[in-house]
Design a protein around this motif. Sequence first.
Motif, mmCIF file in Angstrom:
data_model
loop_
_atom_site.group_PDB
_atom_site.id
_atom_site.type_symbol
_atom_site.label_atom_id
_atom_site.label_comp_id
_atom_site.label_asym_id
_atom_site.label_seq_id
_atom_site.Cartn_x
_atom_site.Cartn_y
_atom_site.Cartn_z
ATOM 1 N N UNK A 46 -0.084 -9.517 1.594
ATOM 2 C CA UNK A 46 0.248 -8.104 1.416
ATOM 3 C C UNK A 46 1.069 -7.576 2.595
ATOM 4 N N UNK A 48 3.434 -7.810 6.021
ATOM 5 C CA UNK A 48 4.479 -8.670 6.567
ATOM 6 C C UNK A 48 3.949 -9.411 7.797
ATOM 7 N N UNK A 216 2.788 -2.199 10.144
ATOM 8 C CA UNK A 216 4.149 -1.980 9.641
ATOM 9 C C UNK A 216 5.218 -2.683 10.465
ATOM 10 N N UNK B 62 -6.345 -7.993 6.528
ATOM 11 C CA UNK B 62 -5.618 -8.093 5.272
ATOM 12 C C UNK B 62 -6.534 -8.689 4.221
ATOM 13 N N UNK B 64 -6.380 -9.877 -0.324
ATOM 14 C CA UNK B 64 -5.534 -10.019 -1.501
ATOM 15 C C UNK B 64 -5.117 -8.624 -1.970
ATOM 16 N N UNK B 67 -5.034 -4.044 2.396
ATOM 17 C CA UNK B 67 -5.232 -4.154 3.840
ATOM 18 C C UNK B 67 -6.418 -3.309 4.269
ATOM 19 N N UNK B 218 -4.333 -0.107 -0.444
ATOM 20 C CA UNK B 218 -3.347 -1.007 -1.054
ATOM 21 C C UNK B 218 -3.563 -1.116 -2.556
ATOM 22 N N UNK B 219 -2.672 -1.850 -3.235
ATOM 23 C CA UNK B 219 -2.694 -1.908 -4.702
ATOM 24 C C UNK B 219 -4.056 -2.283 -5.290
ATOM 25 N N UNK B 247 1.983 2.350 -5.765
ATOM 26 C CA UNK B 247 3.094 1.553 -5.235
ATOM 27 C C UNK B 247 4.352 1.610 -6.083
ATOM 28 N N UNK B 267 -0.350 2.821 1.883
ATOM 29 C CA UNK B 267 -0.082 1.479 2.419
ATOM 30 C C UNK B 267 1.296 0.938 2.033
ATOM 31 N N UNK B 268 1.773 1.295 0.839
ATOM 32 C CA UNK B 268 3.071 0.766 0.380
ATOM 33 C C UNK B 268 4.189 1.055 1.382
ATOM 34 N N UNK B 270 4.050 0.938 4.528
ATOM 35 C CA UNK B 270 3.982 0.038 5.686
ATOM 36 C C UNK B 270 4.601 -1.317 5.362
ATOM 37 N N UNK B 271 4.510 -1.698 4.104
ATOM 38 C CA UNK B 271 5.043 -2.994 3.678
ATOM 39 C C UNK B 271 6.532 -2.877 3.349
#
Lengths: 249, 303
Positions: A46, A48, A216, B62, B64, B67, B218-219, B247, B267-268, B270-271
């Motif tokens: 999830x 990076x 991030x 983290x 699956x 996070x 997160x998702x 997301x 959270x989206x 951050x990715x």
Amino acid sequence: MELTDYTIVENNRIAKDVLRLRLRCVAQREPPRPGQFVNLKIDGCYLRRPISVCDWDDCGGLTLLYKVVGEGTAKLARHLPGESLNILTGLGNGYTICAQAKRPVLLGGGVGAPPLYGLAKALVRAGQRPLAILGFNTAEEVFYRNEFAALCETKITTADGSLGQKGFVTHALKAAEDYDALYACGPEAMLRAVYHQMPPLAAGQAQFSFERRMGCGFGACMVCSCRTVAGYKRICMDGPVLTREEIVW
Amino acid sequence: MVDLRVSLSGVELQNPVIPASGCFGFGQEFRAFYDIDMLGSFSFKGTTSAPRFGNELPRVAECEAGMLNSVGLQNPGIDAVLAEELPRLKEHFHQPLIANISGFSIEEYAACCEKIDRCDQVGIIELNISCPNVHGGGLAFGADPDCAARVTAACKRVSGKPLYVKLSPNVTDIAAIAKACESAGADGLSLINTLLGMRIDLKTRRPLLANKMGGFSGPAVFPVALRMVWQVYEAVRIPIIGMGGVSSAGDVIEMMLAGAAAVQVGAANLVNPYACKEIIERLPMEMERLGIASLREIVGQAH
């Protein structure tokens, strides 16, 4: 900072658990500064993964050296040439090259060595005469010995004495004379030992690059904060390089 | 032309997409990626009366499709936010802001609300009574209907701005907390905050986070969040800002169908730093595909 898809050119083992990832990009990219890092999206992870930049070319190509330490890097190691990786580039402050220095010493511990390679190239280009001291646990973990040696004087230490001088980088640093700048990257115990052992240099002439678990990588989430003399800093955004004067130890 | 505009207690937003508190700082970092003025709003980093460093590191883990974080409300304090962060933002962000306020006592919450009430940039105050990462504050107020009501009423007394209370999913009956906040005068509700979770390092055999537990987002949490928005929508009449794992443009629409009047994305960001921009740009296409003319009209339509 840019978010870009890169194509893998090479992803090969160069030492025990250490791989070299060479990447190319269609578009021309701004070259990184020595000591900066990138944040890679790996399928199945999830978050990076932040990895320092070892080397780069003028056509947007990047070379990263990484060690397989967990799930993310194990997944990364299975990627093949031709595959694509989404990468956030140009992260962190990087090292500031001390223009007045003539004899900088570079101290790398294990996979802390890669960012010092790009730095050594920049220092040589600036007319300086760096000395690289690279420490590893054992001979089979040693990488980029010849690459560094082609650029500058290079000393290898191994903890078990299987290659180069037996001991740690701090032992080799004791024998180094007349250095006027110091750049270090490696495990925190190594950085701490160097910090306490080194003679005083002019302000800003000793720079330490830190590693932290990040969210991030660009300063938004505050998970990699640390206390410094100048207040709280984010390792990803205000670092990863801190000067000796900033560090609280 | 589809209509993306939504309204929260009289505060008009150009679209329903709002970066969630703690995932967007005070906006500056994202300016390097896109023009943040395209957002509906954003909820700034949870702010307390005094500056805070937060918890020890590591603060992130983290899993699956998600996070965990245990930042612990690191922030420069309300006075620095008002004196430095908000003026710096003024040039670049012209939408009504959401001020996320946290505290360790009812007095602290109220004192922050009173200060923020004078700030024109702020459209809505979001009362964070659900932070899982601080002891003796945050979640302590959000887990009990009486405490939630008392802190809501105290803040309502000192502020004229719409007051939204951010609820925790770490409770048995979120609808009961929601009703208590509504009765105490809340103008709206934000939900969900993160779920309390943990990871253990297999090598060291110790919790991975220094704070042992952290907030899971997160998702992976989206279905839980959606279910809670649905339940709270059935229980109260005040508007809901829905969040938790959102997301995509499809997730935004799904949240709104469950009852959210606007949607936060956490959270989206951050990715993918472009997450909110991409969602806003994608929304009109998704709406056309699904035959939605106006987003306001679909709020709670799944009920």
